[in-house]
Scaffold this motif. Structure first.
Motif, PDB file in Angstrom:
ATOM      1  N   GLU A  99       0.811  -1.217   0.000  1.00 39.13           N
ATOM      2  CA  GLU A  99       0.000   0.000   0.000  1.00 39.13           C
ATOM      3  C   GLU A  99       0.846   1.269   0.000  1.00 39.13           C
ATOM      4  OE1 GLU A  99       0.395  -1.342   4.340  1.00 39.13           O
ATOM      5  OE2 GLU A  99       0.121  -2.259   2.351  1.00 39.13           O
ATOM      6  N   LYS A 100       2.168   1.130   0.109  1.00 38.77           N
ATOM      7  CA  LYS A 100       3.037   2.307   0.127  1.00 38.77           C
ATOM      8  C   LYS A 100       3.976   2.364  -1.070  1.00 38.77           C
ATOM      9  CE  LYS A 100       2.714   3.119   5.066  1.00 38.77           C
ATOM     10  NZ  LYS A 100       3.404   3.416   6.333  1.00 38.77           N
ATOM     11  N   THR A 101       3.655   1.636  -2.133  1.00 38.69           N
ATOM     12  CA  THR A 101       4.503   1.720  -3.327  1.00 38.69           C
ATOM     13  C   THR A 101       4.489   3.132  -3.915  1.00 38.69           C
ATOM     14  OG1 THR A 101       2.659   0.924  -4.696  1.00 38.69           O
ATOM     15  CG2 THR A 101       4.261  -0.721  -3.933  1.00 38.69           C
ATOM     16  N   GLY A 102       3.473   3.912  -3.586  1.00 42.50           N
ATOM     17  CA  GLY A 102       3.437   5.297  -4.027  1.00 42.50           C
ATOM     18  C   GLY A 102       4.538   6.149  -3.423  1.00 42.50           C
ATOM     19  N   GLN A 103       5.168   5.657  -2.366  1.00 40.73           N
ATOM     20  CA  GLN A 103       6.292   6.361  -1.747  1.00 40.73           C
ATOM     21  C   GLN A 103       7.631   5.924  -2.337  1.00 40.73           C
ATOM     22  OE1 GLN A 103       5.690   8.841   0.123  1.00 40.73           O
ATOM     23  NE2 GLN A 103       3.513   8.438   0.457  1.00 40.73           N
ATOM     24  N   GLY A 104       7.583   5.176  -3.428  1.00 42.45           N
ATOM     25  CA  GLY A 104       8.821   4.669  -4.012  1.00 42.45           C
ATOM     26  C   GLY A 104       9.778   5.765  -4.435  1.00 42.45           C
ATOM     27  N   ALA A 105       9.259   6.848  -5.027  1.00 39.41           N
ATOM     28  CA  ALA A 105      10.130   7.939  -5.469  1.00 39.41           C
ATOM     29  C   ALA A 105      10.837   8.590  -4.287  1.00 39.41           C
ATOM     30  CB  ALA A 105       9.326   8.972  -6.248  1.00 39.41           C
ATOM     31  N   LEU A 106      10.110   8.778  -3.193  1.00 38.85           N
ATOM     32  CA  LEU A 106      10.723   9.351  -1.999  1.00 38.85           C
ATOM     33  C   LEU A 106      11.786   8.409  -1.440  1.00 38.85           C
ATOM     34  CD1 LEU A 106      10.905  11.388   0.339  1.00 38.85           C
ATOM     35  CD2 LEU A 106       8.992  10.167   1.421  1.00 38.85           C
ATOM     36  N   LEU A 107      11.456   7.133  -1.340  1.00 44.42           N
ATOM     37  CA  LEU A 107      12.419   6.162  -0.832  1.00 44.42           C
ATOM     38  C   LEU A 107      13.678   6.160  -1.687  1.00 44.42           C
ATOM     39  CD1 LEU A 107      13.306   3.756   0.926  1.00 44.42           C
ATOM     40  CD2 LEU A 107      11.969   2.277  -0.591  1.00 44.42           C
ATOM     41  N   LEU A 108      13.521   6.171  -2.998  1.00 45.66           N
ATOM     42  CA  LEU A 108      14.682   6.151  -3.882  1.00 45.66           C
ATOM     43  C   LEU A 108      15.527   7.401  -3.683  1.00 45.66           C
ATOM     44  CD1 LEU A 108      16.055   4.500  -6.136  1.00 45.66           C
ATOM     45  CD2 LEU A 108      14.749   5.846  -7.790  1.00 45.66           C
ATOM     46  N   ASP A 109      14.885   8.542  -3.496  1.00 45.85           N
ATOM     47  CA  ASP A 109      15.659   9.767  -3.292  1.00 45.85           C
ATOM     48  C   ASP A 109      16.400   9.749  -1.961  1.00 45.85           C
ATOM     49  OD1 ASP A 109      15.873  12.596  -4.711  1.00 45.85           O
ATOM     50  OD2 ASP A 109      15.911  12.895  -2.542  1.00 45.85           O
ATOM     51  N   ILE A 110      15.809   9.157  -0.945  1.00 50.43           N
ATOM     52  CA  ILE A 110      16.508   9.039   0.338  1.00 50.43           C
ATOM     53  C   ILE A 110      17.720   8.130   0.195  1.00 50.43           C
ATOM     54  CG2 ILE A 110      16.296   8.140   2.695  1.00 50.43           C
ATOM     55  CD1 ILE A 110      13.340   9.077   2.600  1.00 50.43           C
ATOM     56  N   LEU A 111      17.563   7.046  -0.543  1.00 50.89           N
ATOM     57  CA  LEU A 111      18.687   6.133  -0.781  1.00 50.89           C
ATOM     58  C   LEU A 111      19.720   6.756  -1.715  1.00 50.89           C
ATOM     59  CD1 LEU A 111      16.720   2.780  -1.145  1.00 50.89           C
ATOM     60  CD2 LEU A 111      17.977   3.619   0.842  1.00 50.89           C
ATOM     61  N   ASP A 112      19.273   7.576  -2.651  1.00 46.89           N
ATOM     62  CA  ASP A 112      20.124   8.500  -3.397  1.00 46.89           C
ATOM     63  C   ASP A 112      21.184   7.853  -4.285  1.00 46.89           C
ATOM     64  OD1 ASP A 112      20.740  11.056  -4.193  1.00 46.89           O
ATOM     65  OD2 ASP A 112      22.120  11.440  -2.535  1.00 46.89           O
ATOM     66  N   PRO A 113      20.791   7.030  -5.254  1.00 46.66           N
ATOM     67  CA  PRO A 113      21.788   6.533  -6.209  1.00 46.66           C
ATOM     68  C   PRO A 113      22.372   7.685  -7.017  1.00 46.66           C
ATOM     69  CG  PRO A 113      19.576   6.061  -6.987  1.00 46.66           C
ATOM     70  CD  PRO A 113      19.423   6.578  -5.586  1.00 46.66           C
ATOM     71  N   CYS A 114      23.655   7.561  -7.392  1.00 46.48           N
ATOM     72  CA  CYS A 114      24.294   8.641  -8.146  1.00 46.48           C
ATOM     73  C   CYS A 114      24.203   8.411  -9.642  1.00 46.48           C
ATOM     74  CB  CYS A 114      25.752   8.810  -7.715  1.00 46.48           C
ATOM     75  SG  CYS A 114      26.799   7.387  -8.056  1.00 46.48           S
ATOM     76  N   SER A 115      23.498   7.376 -10.066  1.00 50.42           N
ATOM     77  CA  SER A 115      23.235   7.132 -11.479  1.00 50.42           C
ATOM     78  C   SER A 115      21.745   6.826 -11.624  1.00 50.42           C
ATOM     79  CB  SER A 115      24.088   5.971 -12.004  1.00 50.42           C
ATOM     80  OG  SER A 115      23.859   4.793 -11.251  1.00 50.42           O
ATOM     81  N   PRO A 116      21.186   7.012 -12.825  1.00 52.74           N
ATOM     82  CA  PRO A 116      19.731   6.872 -12.986  1.00 52.74           C
ATOM     83  C   PRO A 116      19.221   5.473 -12.634  1.00 52.74           C
ATOM     84  CG  PRO A 116      20.689   8.007 -14.862  1.00 52.74           C
ATOM     85  CD  PRO A 116      21.831   7.482 -14.066  1.00 52.74           C
ATOM     86  N   VAL A 117      18.154   5.442 -11.850  1.00 50.65           N
ATOM     87  CA  VAL A 117      17.453   4.219 -11.490  1.00 50.65           C
ATOM     88  C   VAL A 117      15.968   4.504 -11.586  1.00 50.65           C
ATOM     89  CG1 VAL A 117      16.982   2.515  -9.695  1.00 50.65           C
ATOM     90  CG2 VAL A 117      19.287   3.470  -9.919  1.00 50.65           C
ATOM     91  N   SER A 118      15.229   3.645 -12.260  1.00 51.59           N
ATOM     92  CA  SER A 118      13.776   3.781 -12.306  1.00 51.59           C
ATOM     93  C   SER A 118      13.149   2.636 -11.530  1.00 51.59           C
ATOM     94  CB  SER A 118      13.273   3.785 -13.751  1.00 51.59           C
ATOM     95  OG  SER A 118      13.622   2.587 -14.415  1.00 51.59           O
ATOM     96  N   LEU A 119      11.972   2.895 -11.026  1.00 57.13           N
ATOM     97  CA  LEU A 119      11.202   1.889 -10.297  1.00 57.13           C
ATOM     98  C   LEU A 119       9.970   1.508 -11.116  1.00 57.13           C
ATOM     99  CD1 LEU A 119      11.280   3.365  -6.667  1.00 57.13           C
ATOM    100  CD2 LEU A 119      12.791   1.644  -7.637  1.00 57.13           C
ATOM    101  N   THR A 120       9.660   0.231 -11.146  1.00 52.98           N
ATOM    102  CA  THR A 120       8.462  -0.209 -11.860  1.00 52.98           C
ATOM    103  C   THR A 120       7.698  -1.198 -10.997  1.00 52.98           C
ATOM    104  OG1 THR A 120       7.646  -1.094 -13.962  1.00 52.98           O
ATOM    105  CG2 THR A 120       9.590  -2.148 -13.028  1.00 52.98           C
ATOM    106  N   GLU A 121       6.398  -1.199 -11.138  1.00 52.40           N
ATOM    107  CA  GLU A 121       5.561  -2.122 -10.378  1.00 52.40           C
ATOM    108  C   GLU A 121       5.477  -3.467 -11.089  1.00 52.40           C
ATOM    109  OE1 GLU A 121       1.708  -0.604  -9.573  1.00 52.40           O
ATOM    110  OE2 GLU A 121       2.395   0.749  -7.988  1.00 52.40           O
ATOM    111  N   VAL A 122       5.565  -4.531 -10.311  1.00 55.27           N
ATOM    112  CA  VAL A 122       5.311  -5.874 -10.818  1.00 55.27           C
ATOM    113  C   VAL A 122       4.297  -6.513  -9.893  1.00 55.27           C
ATOM    114  CG1 VAL A 122       7.597  -6.148 -11.860  1.00 55.27           C
ATOM    115  CG2 VAL A 122       7.232  -6.875  -9.496  1.00 55.27           C
ATOM    116  N   ARG A 123       3.581  -7.471 -10.432  1.00 54.32           N
ATOM    117  CA  ARG A 123       2.528  -8.139  -9.651  1.00 54.32           C
ATOM    118  C   ARG A 123       2.865  -9.605  -9.550  1.00 54.32           C
ATOM    119  NH1 ARG A 123      -1.933  -6.422  -7.408  1.00 54.32           N
ATOM    120  NH2 ARG A 123      -3.818  -7.690  -7.260  1.00 54.32           N
ATOM    121  N   ASP A 124       3.119 -10.058  -8.352  1.00 53.16           N
ATOM    122  CA  ASP A 124       3.442 -11.459  -8.124  1.00 53.16           C
ATOM    123  C   ASP A 124       2.176 -12.314  -8.205  1.00 53.16           C
ATOM    124  OD1 ASP A 124       6.093 -10.839  -7.675  1.00 53.16           O
ATOM    125  OD2 ASP A 124       5.786 -10.530  -5.537  1.00 53.16           O
ATOM    126  N   ALA A 125       2.320 -13.495  -8.756  1.00 49.40           N
ATOM    127  CA  ALA A 125       1.191 -14.421  -8.823  1.00 49.40           C
ATOM    128  C   ALA A 125       0.920 -14.973  -7.451  1.00 49.40           C
ATOM    129  CB  ALA A 125       1.503 -15.539  -9.795  1.00 49.40           C
TER     130      ALA A 125
END
Length: 296
Positions: free
Chosen positions: A270-296
């Motif tokens: 329910e908090k995948t919407g916070q992914g951009a914030l989490l990624l910025d806190i972790l702060d990679p120095c090269s581009p990283v994108s996040l994508t949603e996947v749905r497990d069976a």
């Protein structure tokens, strides 16, 4: 009964890394160093220091350059970037921030110019709502204890960083022993609040010119940087680069089973919407994108 409902989660998709060694081999050392700084301008001071140390020399301005880079990056997080992600007002950086010292720390922490030293003092600091406190208080509210945590990973060292495995190579590792950081780790885990708060204590350190020592031997160097520890191996013959390798905090962040993978694995659906914030806190120095996947 076992819950077999599909689950949505985030996975990271890093960009293809630059072929750095290929670009530098055969070039004059000064040209190679300039190219490095153009390609990776987020930690110019650390890169210049690492090249110099690996080649056996250290300029007097090394520590000052790293401190200014770190101070700028940390202040931008608190005053501009995180407020933009947290629906808080963005603010200009403090007047005269480059000079650091008590003049800056007094603006940030009050007349005593000291960051909170105990859990109780930290709680009072968060409640005060200042420009450093407001983003941390909002992060604490968004991520419950145990959410988006990495667990404990081995700390990075001069002789282990080259393995590029899952290690705790971060600014948080530098301040993990601080009483407030230990309290946050015990209450929330090594998650967003722990990692974001580390920048608070790094500001307090670098504003006074305090950095971990540079280590160098065998044409290799390990230097502190705004995101953790940065390592370079460089060999030069007749003034030209004949061997080159570099390891950044992002290599540990993106490693299989590393900080990012673990943090995403413990981020609730329910908090995948916070992914951009989490990624910025972790702060990679090269581009990283996040994508949603749905497990069976």
């Amino acid at each position: 009964m076992l819950d077999t409902r599909p689950r949505t989660r985030l996975i990271a998709l890093p960009a293809t890394p630059h072929p750095v060694a290929h670009l530098l081999l055969g070039k004059p050392v000064a040209e190679a160093e300039g190219l490095l700084q153009r390609l990776f301008n987020l930690c110019r001071g650390a890169q210049a220091a690492a090249v110099s140390a690996a080649l056996g020399s250290r300029g007097a301005e090394t520590a000052a350059a790293i401190c200014e880079d770190s101070l700028r990056d940390h202040l931008l997080k608190f005053f501009v970037i995180w407020p933009g992600l947290l629906d808080l007002p963005q603010q200009p950086l403090p007047v005269g921030w480059r000079a650091g010292g008590d003049a800056l720390l007094g603006q940030l922490f009050g007349p005593e110019a000291v960051a909170p030293q105990t859990p109780d003092a930290f709680a009072a600091f968060l409640a005060g709502g200042g420009p450093l406190a407001a983003p941390l208080a909002r992060i604490a509210a968004l991520f419950a204890p145990g959410e988006a945590v990495s667990g404990e990973l081995p700390g990075v060292r001069f002789d282990t960083i080259w393995a590029r495995g899952a290690q705790e190579n971060s600014v948080a590792a530098r301040h993990a022993a601080h009483p407030v950081m230990r309290h946050i780790e015990a209450s929330h885990g090594r998650g967003p609040l722990w990692r974001a708060t580390a920048r608070l204590y790094d500001i307090a350190a670098v504003a006074r010119g305090i950095l971990p020592a540079i280590e160098a031997r065998d044409a290799r160097a390990l230097v502190p940087a705004a995101r953790g520890a940065y390592a370079i191996h460089i060999v030069a013959e007749d003034g030209r680069v004949t061997a080159f390798d570099r390891v950044t905090p992002t290599d540990a962040l993106l490693a299989e089973g590393g900080i990012l993978a673990r943090s995403l694995a413990t981020l609730p659906e329910e908090k995948t919407g916070q992914g951009a914030l989490l990624l910025d806190i972790l702060d990679p120095c090269s581009p990283v994108s996040l994508t949603e996947v749905r497990d069976a």
